[in-house]
Design a protein around this motif. Structure first.
Motif, PDB file in Angstrom:
ATOM      1  N   SER A  48       0.832  -1.208   0.000  1.00 54.00           N
ATOM      2  CA  SER A  48       0.000   0.000   0.000  1.00 54.00           C
ATOM      3  C   SER A  48       0.862   1.252   0.000  1.00 54.00           C
ATOM      4  N   GLN A  49       1.945   1.228   0.776  1.00 54.45           N
ATOM      5  CA  GLN A  49       2.859   2.366   0.791  1.00 54.45           C
ATOM      6  C   GLN A  49       3.487   2.576  -0.580  1.00 54.45           C
ATOM      7  N   LEU A  50       3.851   1.494  -1.234  1.00 57.31           N
ATOM      8  CA  LEU A  50       4.421   1.589  -2.581  1.00 57.31           C
ATOM      9  C   LEU A  50       3.385   2.084  -3.573  1.00 57.31           C
ATOM     10  N   ALA A  51       2.121   1.668  -3.392  1.00 60.25           N
ATOM     11  CA  ALA A  51       1.048   2.172  -4.254  1.00 60.25           C
ATOM     12  C   ALA A  51       0.875   3.669  -4.061  1.00 60.25           C
ATOM     13  N   ASP A  52       1.032   4.152  -2.820  1.00 54.52           N
ATOM     14  CA  ASP A  52       0.951   5.591  -2.567  1.00 54.52           C
ATOM     15  C   ASP A  52       2.069   6.344  -3.278  1.00 54.52           C
ATOM     16  N   GLN A  53       3.172   5.648  -3.558  1.00 53.38           N
ATOM     17  CA  GLN A  53       4.271   6.263  -4.313  1.00 53.38           C
ATOM     18  C   GLN A  53       4.079   6.098  -5.822  1.00 53.38           C
ATOM     19  N   GLY A  54       2.989   5.441  -6.235  1.00 55.62           N
ATOM     20  CA  GLY A  54       2.684   5.313  -7.652  1.00 55.62           C
ATOM     21  C   GLY A  54       2.917   3.946  -8.247  1.00 55.62           C
ATOM     22  N   HIS A  55       3.466   3.010  -7.464  1.00 61.70           N
ATOM     23  CA  HIS A  55       3.789   1.689  -8.008  1.00 61.70           C
ATOM     24  C   HIS A  55       2.541   0.803  -8.080  1.00 61.70           C
ATOM     25  N   MET A  56       2.428   0.056  -9.162  1.00 64.64           N
ATOM     26  CA  MET A  56       1.354  -0.925  -9.288  1.00 64.64           C
ATOM     27  C   MET A  56       1.734  -2.230  -8.607  1.00 64.64           C
ATOM     28  N   TYR A  57       3.004  -2.551  -8.606  1.00 57.09           N
ATOM     29  CA  TYR A  57       3.460  -3.802  -8.008  1.00 57.09           C
ATOM     30  C   TYR A  57       4.860  -3.604  -7.435  1.00 57.09           C
ATOM     31  N   ALA A  58       5.347  -4.623  -6.773  1.00 57.03           N
ATOM     32  CA  ALA A  58       6.724  -4.627  -6.284  1.00 57.03           C
ATOM     33  C   ALA A  58       7.369  -5.948  -6.670  1.00 57.03           C
ATOM     34  N   PRO A  59       8.606  -5.937  -7.173  1.00 56.53           N
ATOM     35  CA  PRO A  59       9.321  -7.196  -7.371  1.00 56.53           C
ATOM     36  C   PRO A  59       9.456  -7.914  -6.025  1.00 56.53           C
ATOM     37  N   MET A  60       9.277  -9.223  -6.027  1.00 53.42           N
ATOM     38  CA  MET A  60       9.213  -9.980  -4.778  1.00 53.42           C
ATOM     39  C   MET A  60      10.414  -9.725  -3.879  1.00 53.42           C
ATOM     40  N   GLU A  61      11.606  -9.797  -4.429  1.00 53.88           N
ATOM     41  CA  GLU A  61      12.798  -9.630  -3.592  1.00 53.88           C
ATOM     42  C   GLU A  61      12.842  -8.244  -2.969  1.00 53.88           C
TER      43      GLU A  61
END
Length: 734
Positions: free
Chosen positions: A243-256
């Motif tokens: 959710s924090q990454l989505a607030d920065q604009g990211h749709m997803y995060a690489p697993m690692e």
């Protein structure tokens, strides 16, 4: 049972022992409730305190208290300009009344069904100080009272138990540091299961209760003694990080990266987090696509956008047969302008393609093209819907085209009671063409809902400036569509809006091309674009305040409250939105009643900004309004937006922020007569070309940049932006 107030409680303002950074104590018996706000718990009470000659006025969030109760409170004495001396409660505990008179007042308040003032008197006359004990432990004895039969006795027992449950929930939650306002939200969401749900998994609060994030839920969990390495905490931490990454604009995060980032945020071993991710995947709460980890809703939205675009473009039965060259010639005569080759190409594309994009900066003719396209489409008897992401952008679109335009939320007809848009794939829009302006502001989720509602035989035209900041929400929709190479588009570069020799437009394009802007030395030189240099951030802050409140109004005649907007790269620091808002509010709106909630102060007359989408209120992130009424007794304030007045409970003020200074991101889609922009090395993390370009293009008649030449040069040179993890480009081109 309650005890009498002790002598250690204060008998006058300031006489109590100091606790917790100046908090004072006050105890007394609740005489009557003047006001109680159901939503917020905000309450105005009159309390009989020992050695006080008159009843004390007590204000604060004290949900569920009843006359006759003994209150042990901590707070501060304040002198209200209208209502006089009050005790403002920060926290409190309540005890059931002990004396017969207090019990009679307590039961006379009708909070227990079946007991009013008359019956309360009969109960106390018979049972005296044991009345509450009888109701609690021996309710079968209630039939001894005249007028109470078995049915009424049963109703009294049930009502007493229900009220006790509410009280227990409040006490339990407040005992773990949950404020009254959030405690009410939790009880409303979970009902009688509130305590059990919170005990079993307090991390549910972060998902279920607006305003409670992972950090608050984690604090409650730690207070309850939950293992820091528990699966519940690890799963919540994974979703929190996404959710924090989505607030920065990211749709997803690489697993690692996700596991590493999460471990740093919450101090949980990576192997436990990896197991938590596997569990969330099995539960369907996250989607793992190869190495990309998505929140489920974002995964569905991104794929939905790609599928909808492909379906529109590949429908062979709905391609519009039209002589595009003839249409351009006809439109050119109607608008009375000589169109360039690029403009003509854009019009041809827009009237003939199922899905297309027109992009360009200020003054490049986007409005001329839009007017021309609308003339052609209307001549073809096609139904066109115009929309934009925000109310202010929709209003600008309507003014520019001379036609009605709506926000995307209103176009799609969001139904608060149902929690969804009325228009979707099962109930599509009744439109032949949908035109969206300011598309750079549209995030992936909103674009998904829009395209679901577009009929298969309709066409879509997107208009925007791809060089501006991307959407506040997750995704880079406009950029990804252009970069995919699969969607027809025309990029406009020639500048036409120079009849008034606008330096704003010229300098904005210089910035966008990586060149330093040119500017006059001071505000006395004739121009609409200025840079005022200062290196020290505190000096910059002083200049911004002086320009907004004094110099620009005096020199150019702009209304400092309604026509001048400070735009900041960041929220923190001496030249961030928070500090500047406090200073500008103090100068521009110093008088009147005020309320402070969630670290922000609000006054009647303040300019405020809605910071979240509130579908129930029909107000959305970025809506700008004015506080027109503030009722301290009722615990509410009213905000007037462009076309409506909206009421807020004090518990909901986390949705608002003062808007004398706002972030550049929040200004997207809006224009202001005059803007003042601090640019300092204090803002180094966000000194980027597209941010500066976006800020400058928000000014319609005047732009003043304030800061160091070094910071300005850094921003102009820095073309790199935070790369967002998105998959739309690949989905469209694959």
């Amino acid at each position: 049972m309650a005890t009498n107030p002790t002598s250690e409680q204060p008998s006058r303002p300031g006489a109590g022992s100091q606790v917790d950074a100046g908090l004072e104590k006050l105890s007394g018996e609740l005489e009557r409730i003047v006001f109680s706000g159901d939503e917020s718990g905000y309450t105005v009470l009159r309390v009989h305190a020992p050695r006080q000659q008159d009843l004390v006025t007590v204000v604060g969030s004290l949900p569920g208290v009843q006359p006759g109760e003994r209150l042990d409170m901590e707070g501060r004495w304040v002198n209200h300009p209208k209502y006089g001396l009050q005790f403002q409660v920060v926290r409190y505990t309540s005890l059931l009344p002990a004396s017969s008179n207090a019990i009679k007042r307590y039961l006379s308040s009708r909070f227990v069904k079946g007991i009013g003032p008359v019956m309360a008197g009969r109960l106390v006359d018979l049972f005296g100080e044991d009345t509450l004990e009888v109701i609690e432990s021996n309710p079968e004895r209630l039939v001894e009272v005249e007028g109470i039969g078995p049915t009424r006795a049963s109703s009294i027992e049930e009502s007493w138990e229900a009220q006790k449950e509410v009280r227990n929930v409040m006490i339990f939650l407040q005992g773990h540091g949950v404020s009254s306002a959030y405690a009410i939200r939790i009880y409303r969401a979970y009902g009688h299961e509130a305590i059990g749900n919170v005990r079993n998994n307090p991390y549910r609060l972060a998902q279920d209760i607006r305003g409670i994030g992972f950090k608050t839920a984690d604090r409650i969990a730690q207070d309850m003694g939950i293992d820091p390495h528990s699966p519940f905490r690890a799963q919540a931490a994974i979703e929190y990080t996404l959710s924090q990454l989505a607030d920065q604009g990211h749709m997803y995060a690489p697993m690692e990266e996700l596991i590493s980032d999460c471990a740093q945020r919450v101090d949980i071993p990576e192997e436990i987090l990896a197991d938590a991710a596997d569990s969330l995947k099995r539960l369907g709460r996250i989607i793992v696509d190869e190495d990309a980890v998505y929140l489920r809703a974002l995964y569905i939205a991104e794929r939905g956008v790609a599928e909808a675009i492909k379906a529109l473009m590949e429908d062979p039965d709905s391609q519009r047969a039209i002589d595009a060259e003839r249409a351009v010639a006809w439109a050119q005569k109607r608008v009375g302008l000589e169109l360039t080759g690029r403009q003509a190409e854009a019009i041809q594309m827009a009237v003939s393609q199922k899905f297309s994009i027109v992009t360009g900066g200020p003054g490049t003719g986007k409005t001329t093209i839009l007017r021309s396209v609308l003339l052609v489409l209307e001549a073809l008897k096609l139904k066109v819907e115009l929309a934009a992401p925000t109310g202010r952008a929709a209003k600008r679109m309507a003014e520019a085209t001379g036609r009605g335009a709506r926000t995307l939320h209103r176009l799609l007809d969001f139904r608060p009671g149902e929690g969804k848009f009325h228009h979707d794939q099962d109930n599509p829009l009744k439109a032949d063409v949908v035109v969206v302006d300011e598309t750079s502001m549209v995030d992936t989720v909103l674009m998904y809902h829009l395209l679901r509602a577009v009929p298969r035989d309709a066409s879509v035209l997107l208009v925007g400036d791809v060089d501006q900041l991307p959407s506040v929400g997750p995704g880079s929709v406009l950029r990804d569509m252009l970069d995919s190479g699969t969607i027809p588009f025309v990029s406009l570069t020639d500048i036409f809006r120079q009849g008034d020799r606008s330096q704003i437009v010229e300098q904005a394009h210089r910035i966008n091309q990586g060149s330093m802007p040119r500017w006059p030395r001071d505000l006395l030189s004739p121009s609409d674009f200025y840079v005022i240099t200062a290196d020290d951030p505190d000096k910059v802050a002083d200049l911004v305040v002086d320009l907004c409140a004094v110099r620009i109004p005096r020199r150019f005649g702009f209304d400092p409250m309604r026509e001048i907007q400070a735009l900041c790269p960041m929220n923190r620091g001496s030249v961030g939105t928070s500090a500047l808002n406090s200073r500008l509010q103090e100068i521009l709106n110093p008088e009147g009643p005020a309320v402070t909630r969630f670290g922000r102060t609000f006054k009647t007359g303040d300019k405020v900004l809605q910071t979240v989408n509130d579908y129930d209120k029909d107000v959305f992130n970025g809506d700008l309004g004015w506080i027109t009424e503030l009722d301290l007794d009722a615990g509410t304030l009213s905000v007037t937006y462009d076309d409506k007045e909206t009421s807020y409970d004090f518990s909901e003020l986390d949705e608002l922020m003062p808007a004398y200074a706002i972030s550049v991101h929040r200004s997207q889609g809006s224009e202001y007569p005059a803007v003042v922009v601090p640019v300092t090395t204090q803002h180094y993390p966000l000194l980027q070309r597209n941010l500066l370009y976006t800020a400058v293009t928000r000014g319609r008649q005047l732009v003043a940049l304030v800061g160091s030449s070094k910071a300005l040069a850094i921003a102009v040179r820095n073309r790199s932006t935070l790369e967002r993890h998105t998959g739309l480009k690949e989905l469209l081109s694959g």
